[in-house]
Design a protein around this motif. Structure first.
Motif, PDB file in Angstrom:
ATOM      1  N   LEU A  65       4.338  -7.981  -3.385  1.00  0.00           N
ATOM      2  CA  LEU A  65       3.234  -6.862  -3.361  1.00  0.00           C
ATOM      3  C   LEU A  65       4.173  -5.718  -4.003  1.00  0.00           C
ATOM      4  CD1 LEU A  65       1.554  -7.517   0.025  1.00  0.00           C
ATOM      5  CD2 LEU A  65       0.450  -7.130  -2.327  1.00  0.00           C
ATOM      6  N   ASP A  66       5.081  -5.339  -3.444  1.00  0.00           N
ATOM      7  CA  ASP A  66       5.893  -4.212  -4.295  1.00  0.00           C
ATOM      8  C   ASP A  66       6.256  -4.414  -5.693  1.00  0.00           C
ATOM      9  OD1 ASP A  66       6.242  -2.976  -1.792  1.00  0.00           O
ATOM     10  OD2 ASP A  66       8.195  -3.529  -1.341  1.00  0.00           O
ATOM     11  N   ALA A  67       6.445  -5.711  -6.255  1.00  0.00           N
ATOM     12  CA  ALA A  67       6.704  -6.060  -7.393  1.00  0.00           C
ATOM     13  C   ALA A  67       5.330  -5.930  -8.215  1.00  0.00           C
ATOM     14  CB  ALA A  67       7.219  -7.546  -7.668  1.00  0.00           C
ATOM     15  N   LEU A  68       4.255  -6.268  -7.621  1.00  0.00           N
ATOM     16  CA  LEU A  68       2.788  -6.196  -8.306  1.00  0.00           C
ATOM     17  C   LEU A  68       2.602  -4.586  -8.498  1.00  0.00           C
ATOM     18  CD1 LEU A  68       0.283  -7.517  -9.287  1.00  0.00           C
ATOM     19  CD2 LEU A  68      -0.666  -7.198  -6.746  1.00  0.00           C
ATOM     20  N   PHE A  69       3.052  -4.016  -7.601  1.00  0.00           N
ATOM     21  CA  PHE A  69       2.568  -2.482  -7.780  1.00  0.00           C
ATOM     22  C   PHE A  69       3.454  -1.923  -8.693  1.00  0.00           C
ATOM     23  CE2 PHE A  69       0.175  -2.883  -4.027  1.00  0.00           C
ATOM     24  CZ  PHE A  69      -0.854  -1.764  -3.946  1.00  0.00           C
ATOM     25  N   ALA A  70       4.829  -2.445  -8.824  1.00  0.00           N
ATOM     26  CA  ALA A  70       5.727  -1.808  -9.817  1.00  0.00           C
ATOM     27  C   ALA A  70       5.266  -2.321 -11.342  1.00  0.00           C
ATOM     28  CB  ALA A  70       6.992  -2.263  -9.407  1.00  0.00           C
ATOM     29  N   THR A  71       4.587  -3.474 -11.258  1.00  0.00           N
ATOM     30  CA  THR A  71       4.359  -3.995 -12.622  1.00  0.00           C
ATOM     31  C   THR A  71       3.168  -3.281 -13.363  1.00  0.00           C
ATOM     32  OG1 THR A  71       4.975  -6.141 -12.441  1.00  0.00           O
ATOM     33  CG2 THR A  71       3.413  -6.115 -13.775  1.00  0.00           C
ATOM     34  N   GLY A  72       2.247  -2.736 -12.271  1.00  0.00           N
ATOM     35  CA  GLY A  72       1.003  -2.166 -12.587  1.00  0.00           C
ATOM     36  C   GLY A  72       1.382  -0.710 -13.104  1.00  0.00           C
ATOM     37  N   ALA A  73       2.311  -0.101 -12.221  1.00  0.00           N
ATOM     38  CA  ALA A  73       2.582   1.158 -12.401  1.00  0.00           C
ATOM     39  C   ALA A  73       3.217   1.448 -13.727  1.00  0.00           C
ATOM     40  CB  ALA A  73       3.710   1.634 -11.336  1.00  0.00           C
ATOM     41  N   ALA A  74       4.286   0.597 -13.988  1.00  0.00           N
ATOM     42  CA  ALA A  74       5.058   0.563 -15.492  1.00  0.00           C
ATOM     43  C   ALA A  74       3.588   0.353 -16.668  1.00  0.00           C
ATOM     44  CB  ALA A  74       5.704  -0.655 -15.418  1.00  0.00           C
ATOM     45  N   ALA A  75       2.802  -0.371 -16.329  1.00  0.00           N
ATOM     46  CA  ALA A  75       1.863  -0.355 -17.504  1.00  0.00           C
ATOM     47  C   ALA A  75       0.707   0.715 -17.615  1.00  0.00           C
ATOM     48  CB  ALA A  75       1.173  -1.666 -17.168  1.00  0.00           C
ATOM     49  N   PHE A  76       0.314   1.098 -16.219  1.00  0.00           N
ATOM     50  CA  PHE A  76      -0.956   2.118 -16.387  1.00  0.00           C
ATOM     51  C   PHE A  76      -0.792   3.345 -15.558  1.00  0.00           C
ATOM     52  CE2 PHE A  76      -2.847  -2.178 -16.592  1.00  0.00           C
ATOM     53  CZ  PHE A  76      -3.270  -2.395 -18.069  1.00  0.00           C
ATOM     54  N   GLY A  77       0.472   3.227 -14.715  1.00  0.00           N
ATOM     55  CA  GLY A  77       0.486   4.198 -13.578  1.00  0.00           C
ATOM     56  C   GLY A  77       0.069   3.581 -12.311  1.00  0.00           C
ATOM     57  N   ASP A  78       0.558   4.504 -11.177  1.00  0.00           N
ATOM     58  CA  ASP A  78       0.193   3.916  -9.796  1.00  0.00           C
ATOM     59  C   ASP A  78      -1.438   3.821  -9.628  1.00  0.00           C
ATOM     60  OD1 ASP A  78       2.755   4.083  -8.797  1.00  0.00           O
ATOM     61  OD2 ASP A  78       2.653   6.170  -8.691  1.00  0.00           O
ATOM     62  N   PRO A  79      -1.772   2.793  -8.954  1.00  0.00           N
ATOM     63  CA  PRO A  79      -3.235   2.322  -8.948  1.00  0.00           C
ATOM     64  C   PRO A  79      -3.931   3.412  -8.191  1.00  0.00           C
ATOM     65  CG  PRO A  79      -2.129   0.802  -7.488  1.00  0.00           C
ATOM     66  CD  PRO A  79      -1.070   1.573  -8.413  1.00  0.00           C
ATOM     67  N   GLN A  80      -5.105   3.865  -8.424  1.00  0.00           N
ATOM     68  CA  GLN A  80      -6.026   4.702  -7.852  1.00  0.00           C
ATOM     69  C   GLN A  80      -7.026   4.164  -6.623  1.00  0.00           C
ATOM     70  OE1 GLN A  80      -6.498   5.530 -11.926  1.00  0.00           O
ATOM     71  NE2 GLN A  80      -6.335   7.812 -11.573  1.00  0.00           N
ATOM     72  N   VAL A  81      -7.021   2.655  -7.076  1.00  0.00           N
ATOM     73  CA  VAL A  81      -7.970   2.042  -6.258  1.00  0.00           C
ATOM     74  C   VAL A  81      -7.304   0.783  -6.024  1.00  0.00           C
ATOM     75  CG1 VAL A  81     -10.328   0.804  -6.041  1.00  0.00           C
ATOM     76  CG2 VAL A  81     -10.067   2.991  -7.159  1.00  0.00           C
ATOM     77  N   VAL A  82      -7.223   0.423  -4.649  1.00  0.00           N
ATOM     78  CA  VAL A  82      -6.792  -0.796  -4.156  1.00  0.00           C
ATOM     79  C   VAL A  82      -7.604  -1.992  -3.344  1.00  0.00           C
ATOM     80  CG1 VAL A  82      -4.874  -1.923  -3.015  1.00  0.00           C
ATOM     81  CG2 VAL A  82      -4.421   0.137  -4.287  1.00  0.00           C
ATOM     82  N   PHE A  83      -7.816  -2.922  -3.872  1.00  0.00           N
ATOM     83  CA  PHE A  83      -8.491  -4.048  -3.157  1.00  0.00           C
ATOM     84  C   PHE A  83      -7.575  -5.034  -2.503  1.00  0.00           C
ATOM     85  CE2 PHE A  83     -11.862  -2.258  -6.285  1.00  0.00           C
ATOM     86  CZ  PHE A  83     -12.858  -1.974  -5.724  1.00  0.00           C
ATOM     87  N   ALA A  84      -7.527  -4.778  -1.092  1.00  0.00           N
ATOM     88  CA  ALA A  84      -6.565  -5.855  -0.520  1.00  0.00           C
ATOM     89  C   ALA A  84      -7.585  -6.819  -0.161  1.00  0.00           C
ATOM     90  CB  ALA A  84      -6.286  -5.207   0.821  1.00  0.00           C
TER      91      ALA A  84
END
Length: 253
Positions: free
Chosen positions: A71-90
């Motif tokens: 999960l940490d890697a998924l968030f890091a991948t997204g942050a590198a591309a678009f910035g930290d997610p503003q909406v998260v669907f768990a």
């Protein structure tokens, strides 16, 4: 309704099929940038391809919600591309094997809890630091009507989804004054692979479920995605700690 997602970064777990894929596609059509993860690599690649067809920028990473590192890697991948997610669907979850509670192996019960409850907890844990620091954000966890009522033969699933509802309520209160909203989506029976698995062992199940539902049909993944996007939108800006049943009126009976 969902226009407030335009330009926002949205992360979805369990995005390879079913409700998760429908949420990702609905968010993409609404103008969001997508970060999608799932343990099923082939299905995840198909979701990314479908997002490309609707013109939605997307990145993906394999993600087993039983592992915080994934999960940490998924968030890091997204942050590198678009910035930290503003909406998260768990959203990631499993049904488990229907069985009498006394016949349920402890390991099988624990696996459902680990994916459905602990997976939601790990996703929320990965999402909240950036949201709290920014002073805004939305988390929507997929629970179930089985998080609001019981269901025979599905003790592990029901227990896990009741716990997700409790997790959402507690977390929502924890971060409400910090600009972060947390809600639970509680679908009834949905026409997904999960239902297919149940129906394959129970002839006539689909017909019985339709007969029991006040709307006389089974939900589509798109029905659930529409409610999910509303919870994530600015139109639901004063909604937090809520558990939204999307069940055709089933639990109103």
């Amino acid at each position: 309704m969902s226009s407030s997602l335009a330009g926002r970064t949205v992360l979805v777990t369990g995005a390879a099929s079913g409700i998760g894929r429908a949420i990702a596609l609905a968010a993409g059509r609404a103008g969001a940038k997508l970060i999608v993860g799932d343990i099923a690599a082939a299905g995840l690649a198909d979701t990314v391809a479908l997002l490309a067809e609707v013109g939605a920028p997307a990145v993906s990473a394999p993600c087993d919600v039983r592992r915080q590192a994934d999960l940490d890697a998924l968030f890091a991948t997204g942050a590198a591309a678009f910035g930290d997610p503003q909406v998260v669907f768990a959203n990631a979850g499993i049904l488990g094997t229907p069985v009498e509670v006394w016949d349920c192996p402890e390991a099988a019960f624990a696996q459902v809890i680990d994916i459905n409850l602990m997976g939601a907890f790990r996703t929320i844990k990965a999402a909240l630091p950036a949201m709290v620091a920014r002073g805004s954000g939305v988390i929507v966890a997929t629970a179930s009507v089985a998080g609001l009522i019981g269901a025979p033969g599905l003790a592990a699933y029901v227990a896990s989804k009741h716990a997700v509802v409790g997790l959402v309520k507690s977390t929502a209160l924890n971060v409400a004054a910090r600009g972060v909203r947390v809600n639970a989506l509680c679908p009834g029976m949905v026409d997904t692979a999960m239902l297919d698995a149940l129906a394959s062992d129970q002839p006539g199940l689909r017909e019985a479920l339709m007969a029991m539902n006040p709307m006389k049909r089974i939900a589509t993944p798109e029905d659930i995605a529409g409610a999910a996007l509303w919870l994530a939108s600015d139109q639901a800006g004063f909604v937090t700690g809520h558990c939204l049943a999307v069940d055709g009126g089933f639990i109103a009976q």
